[in-house]
Enzyme design. Sequence first.
Site, PDB file in Angstrom:
ATOM      1  N   HIS A 259       0.823  -1.211   0.000  1.00 49.14           N
ATOM      2  CA  HIS A 259       0.000   0.000   0.000  1.00 49.14           C
ATOM      3  C   HIS A 259       0.862   1.267   0.000  1.00 49.14           C
ATOM      4  O   HIS A 259       2.092   1.207   0.060  1.00 49.14           O
ATOM      5  CB  HIS A 259      -0.890   0.019   1.251  1.00 49.14           C
ATOM      6  CG  HIS A 259      -2.034  -0.934   1.201  1.00 49.14           C
ATOM      7  ND1 HIS A 259      -3.307  -0.556   0.890  1.00 49.14           N
ATOM      8  CD2 HIS A 259      -2.086  -2.273   1.433  1.00 49.14           C
ATOM      9  CE1 HIS A 259      -4.109  -1.615   0.919  1.00 49.14           C
ATOM     10  NE2 HIS A 259      -3.376  -2.674   1.248  1.00 49.14           N
ATOM     11  N   GLU A 335       3.528  -0.307   3.910  1.00 47.94           N
ATOM     12  CA  GLU A 335       3.138   1.057   3.548  1.00 47.94           C
ATOM     13  C   GLU A 335       4.346   1.857   3.069  1.00 47.94           C
ATOM     14  O   GLU A 335       5.418   1.799   3.670  1.00 47.94           O
ATOM     15  CB  GLU A 335       2.512   1.773   4.749  1.00 47.94           C
ATOM     16  CG  GLU A 335       1.213   1.159   5.250  1.00 47.94           C
ATOM     17  CD  GLU A 335      -0.003   1.512   4.408  1.00 47.94           C
ATOM     18  OE1 GLU A 335       0.140   2.293   3.438  1.00 47.94           O
ATOM     19  OE2 GLU A 335      -1.094   1.002   4.733  1.00 47.94           O
TER      20      GLU A 335
END
Length: 375
Positions: A259, A335
């Site tokens: 992500h 992330e």
Amino acid sequence: MQISSQFDSGNIEVIEASSADNIQLAIRKDNQSDFYQWFHFKLHNNERSEHVLTITNAGQSAYLEGWTEYQAVASYDREHWFRVPTSFDGQNLTIRFTPEYDSVYFAYFAPYSYERHQNLLHNAQLSDECQLQVVGQTIDGNDISVLKIGQEAEGKPVIWLTARQHPGETMAEWFMEGFIERLLDPDDGVARSLLSRAVFYLVPNMNPDGSIRGHLRTNAVGVNLNREWQDPSIEQSPEVYFVREKMLETGVDMHLDIHGDEALPYNFVAGCEGIPSYDERHKLLEESFKEVLLAITPEFQDEKGYDKDEPGKANLTVGSNWVGETFKCLAYTVEMPFKDNDLLPDEETGWSGARSHLFGRDVLTAIFHVVDDLR
């Protein structure tokens, strides 16, 4: 002057463009959703004066913290993306830029086109180690594609990577490109060793519909795929439904869901400490993986990130939580920033597609160091 977003992943609405110093724009919402933040458009103008482009609805976008110290990216050739002066006053996001050429593209982050996605898949399938599988179709009729790399055998761990559940997080597919290229490199010892010890299932883009449509966070009908894992449907979230069915068929010993984070200027991972089955073995696997990443790349850190869930309080509609609980395996959300890595800043590009690509390659080394402990 011409401003256009009529292309793959394009997103902008023109309110006014009366002069170079008065260009008023707005970001279009994801279809059937209130989410918006991703923009991608082309400006064509022969003037070499300063252009002032104001995105007037930035103050109501999904993640206001994402605009703090944020700099938009621009490109003349759609290959090299560089940061441009950008400011946010609480309502308006303003880009000031003096073009050197007639046509320039602007975007929230370096785009990863559907055409490049197809090239990634079809170049990968040329390897003897790789099979390109289609597990279903999206609502818009695009393929849900999975790359199987390596051969299954008794005792071999099964490792899954999924990326770009949120289509505007294009750094996730840049990451996957680097990961896949290295895994398929016959001269790379880490890759060769891993393929003798594990089999990989890789989904470079979980959300092709949203990617093509220029969405930030949802699929064609406004569904956030990363809240669908507990009970997906073919009607609303076929992307999760079919990938999940494939996981149930193959089993999972490790899962990384890739992500991007709008607000935090760091690379980090989020574990599944809050799942009901979380135990000491799970904790040791997580710590081992992070320790290797910290040792091999200064692009990763473990001090800044999300708050950990309380025991038993994890949201099991989230992909990595559902996988971690269902398969009792190491499962992380990875992330990366939309802005820059503040620990290793680059004023010209910030965090970029190229750096995401390299980070993907580094993560392969971390997997190499934990693969024998996955079962």
